[in-house]
Structures are given as structure tokens and as C-alpha cells.
Design a protein around this motif. Sequence first.
Motif, PDB file in Angstrom:
ATOM      1  N   ILE A  40       0.836  -1.206   0.000  1.00  0.00           N
ATOM      2  CA  ILE A  40       0.000   0.000   0.000  1.00  0.00           C
ATOM      3  C   ILE A  40       0.868   1.252   0.000  1.00  0.00           C
ATOM      4  N   LEU A  41       1.886   1.275   0.846  1.00  0.00           N
ATOM      5  CA  LEU A  41       2.748   2.448   0.928  1.00  0.00           C
ATOM      6  C   LEU A  41       3.516   2.672  -0.370  1.00  0.00           C
ATOM      7  N   VAL A  42       3.979   1.600  -1.006  1.00  0.00           N
ATOM      8  CA  VAL A  42       4.700   1.738  -2.278  1.00  0.00           C
ATOM      9  C   VAL A  42       3.785   2.320  -3.341  1.00  0.00           C
ATOM     10  N   CYS A  43       2.583   1.779  -3.453  1.00  0.00           N
ATOM     11  CA  CYS A  43       1.646   2.251  -4.469  1.00  0.00           C
ATOM     12  C   CYS A  43       1.218   3.690  -4.188  1.00  0.00           C
ATOM     13  N   LEU A  44       0.929   3.995  -2.931  1.00  0.00           N
ATOM     14  CA  LEU A  44       0.509   5.352  -2.571  1.00  0.00           C
ATOM     15  C   LEU A  44       1.629   6.352  -2.804  1.00  0.00           C
ATOM     16  N   ALA A  45       2.856   6.014  -2.413  1.00  0.00           N
ATOM     17  CA  ALA A  45       3.985   6.922  -2.617  1.00  0.00           C
ATOM     18  C   ALA A  45       4.195   7.200  -4.101  1.00  0.00           C
ATOM     19  N   SER A  46       4.082   6.170  -4.918  1.00  0.00           N
ATOM     20  CA  SER A  46       4.249   6.357  -6.360  1.00  0.00           C
ATOM     21  C   SER A  46       3.179   7.278  -6.922  1.00  0.00           C
ATOM     22  N   ALA A  47       1.931   7.075  -6.464  1.00  0.00           N
ATOM     23  CA  ALA A  47       0.834   7.918  -6.945  1.00  0.00           C
ATOM     24  C   ALA A  47       1.009   9.369  -6.510  1.00  0.00           C
ATOM     25  N   LEU A  48       1.408   9.563  -5.246  1.00  0.00           N
ATOM     26  CA  LEU A  48       1.578  10.932  -4.753  1.00  0.00           C
ATOM     27  C   LEU A  48       2.712  11.649  -5.477  1.00  0.00           C
ATOM     28  N   LEU A  49       3.823  10.962  -5.685  1.00  0.00           N
ATOM     29  CA  LEU A  49       4.945  11.587  -6.385  1.00  0.00           C
ATOM     30  C   LEU A  49       4.569  11.914  -7.832  1.00  0.00           C
ATOM     31  N   MET A  50       3.810  11.037  -8.455  1.00  0.00           N
ATOM     32  CA  MET A  50       3.398  11.298  -9.836  1.00  0.00           C
ATOM     33  C   MET A  50       2.421  12.462  -9.894  1.00  0.00           C
ATOM     34  N   GLN A  51       1.521  12.532  -8.911  1.00  0.00           N
ATOM     35  CA  GLN A  51       0.612  13.677  -8.847  1.00  0.00           C
ATOM     36  C   GLN A  51       1.388  14.970  -8.639  1.00  0.00           C
ATOM     37  N   ALA A  52       2.414  14.915  -7.792  1.00  0.00           N
ATOM     38  CA  ALA A  52       3.245  16.104  -7.573  1.00  0.00           C
ATOM     39  C   ALA A  52       3.916  16.541  -8.872  1.00  0.00           C
ATOM     40  N   ALA A  53       4.369  15.569  -9.664  1.00  0.00           N
ATOM     41  CA  ALA A  53       5.005  15.903 -10.937  1.00  0.00           C
ATOM     42  C   ALA A  53       3.999  16.486 -11.929  1.00  0.00           C
TER      43      ALA A  53
END
Length: 232
Positions: A40-53
Motif C-alpha cells: 500500500i505504501l509503495v503504491c501510494l507513494a508512487s501515486a503521490l509523487l506522480m501527482q506532484a510531478a
Amino acid sequence: MTLVDLLGLLLPVFGSVVAGGLIGLEREWRGRAAGFRTHILVCLASALLMQAAMMQGDWAFEALPNENIVTDPTRMAHGVLTGIGFLCAGVIFRTGFSIHGLTTAASLWITSAIGILFGAGLYALGALGTAVTVLILVGLRLVSARLPTRSVIDAVVCWPRDAADVAEAVERVLNDMDGAARSDRFELVDEGRLVRRSWRLTVKGQADLKALADSLGGLPDVTAYALDPRDD
């Protein structure tokens, strides 16, 4: 950032949490170190970083006068997938001649990729990737359970250095189980008092594994043994 913008973030965040949870649930059920919360943390972190980009226009920096800033979110995706490799390496370990954790590492890697898809707004592709990943991890496990069971194991056996004919007796037991058993390593341990040798062989199931353990344990000069099934 407005309330509308925050509401727009709910779908990628929720989707990444659900996707990571579904994939991690299978790993948790299998008793792997990287399980439910890690995925969950890996998927969420990836989504948040991509949203930030994707939202670099809202970043707290000032562009130079008369400069046109062109953003490239794919660089963030490359960075995330490169960085997740360090986490994947942490779940891969070696026991004897067996490598464990490759499936868990692959599930972490694809979970990160799915999080990137949700973060980029590609919800249908992310949902499809999640469904296919869960099908592979769960469905193919059920298929393999119905196939004739054959497990590759690493067998490590120890005996006193001065004991005669023990090697032949051990090899006889192993060859009775698998005529293609292959010797991998010869060692002297315990300050040269013990011989430790390793073999790789194939057994047909738990019954054969238990029978092999009983046979090795019944040899009078065998001081220790370990039978390590190779399983991801």
C-alpha cells in the motif's frame, strides 16, 4: 490549492491504496516480509509523487522573468521506478544456493508502476494492471496447486570428518529420492572437525520431503542436516 483540487486527488489516492492493498494481501497471506502495508505504501507513494510531478505549476518556486517552464512528468516516473529497485533488492535473499523473494520483488515493482498510473490519471489502465497482477499472483498459484507437485530443494548434510563411508551413505539416500541429485559444495566447518556438503535435488511433495528427512536422520554418523525448499 483549492477544495476542488483536493477532491480531484481522492481518486488517485484511493485507487492506489486499493490496488496496493489487493496485491499486498496475497503476499501477506503467503507470509512474506513485504506484505499488505508495504505494498500500500509503495503504491501510494508512487501515486503521490506522480501527482506532484503532474502539478508542477503549483510548486513553491518562482521562474525567471520571461522564462517558459516546460514540465516533464515522465522524469518522475523514471525516478520512482529506479528508486523502487533498492526496496526490491531488500526482499531478495539467498539461502544456500537458493534465491528467495523474487516474486515479492516483482510484485513491489509492478505495484509501484500501478501507483504511477493512478497518479498520472490513467485509472482504467491502473485498474486493469491491478486485476491482471492479482490474477497472476492468486490464479496461477491455484493452477500450480493442481499440477503434480515437484519441488527443488537444497540439502545440506554434516558429519564428522573422520567418519568412514558417510558420504556414500548420504549420496545413496539422496539418489534413491532423485537419481539426478547434484552435489554443489564441499566444506570443512567447526574448525575442521565436520564435513558439510550440499546437494540440489527434486522431490515430488511433502511426503517425499519427510521421508528424506527421516532417512537422513536415521544415518548414525550424520550430525546435522537442512532441507530448504526453493519457494518465492
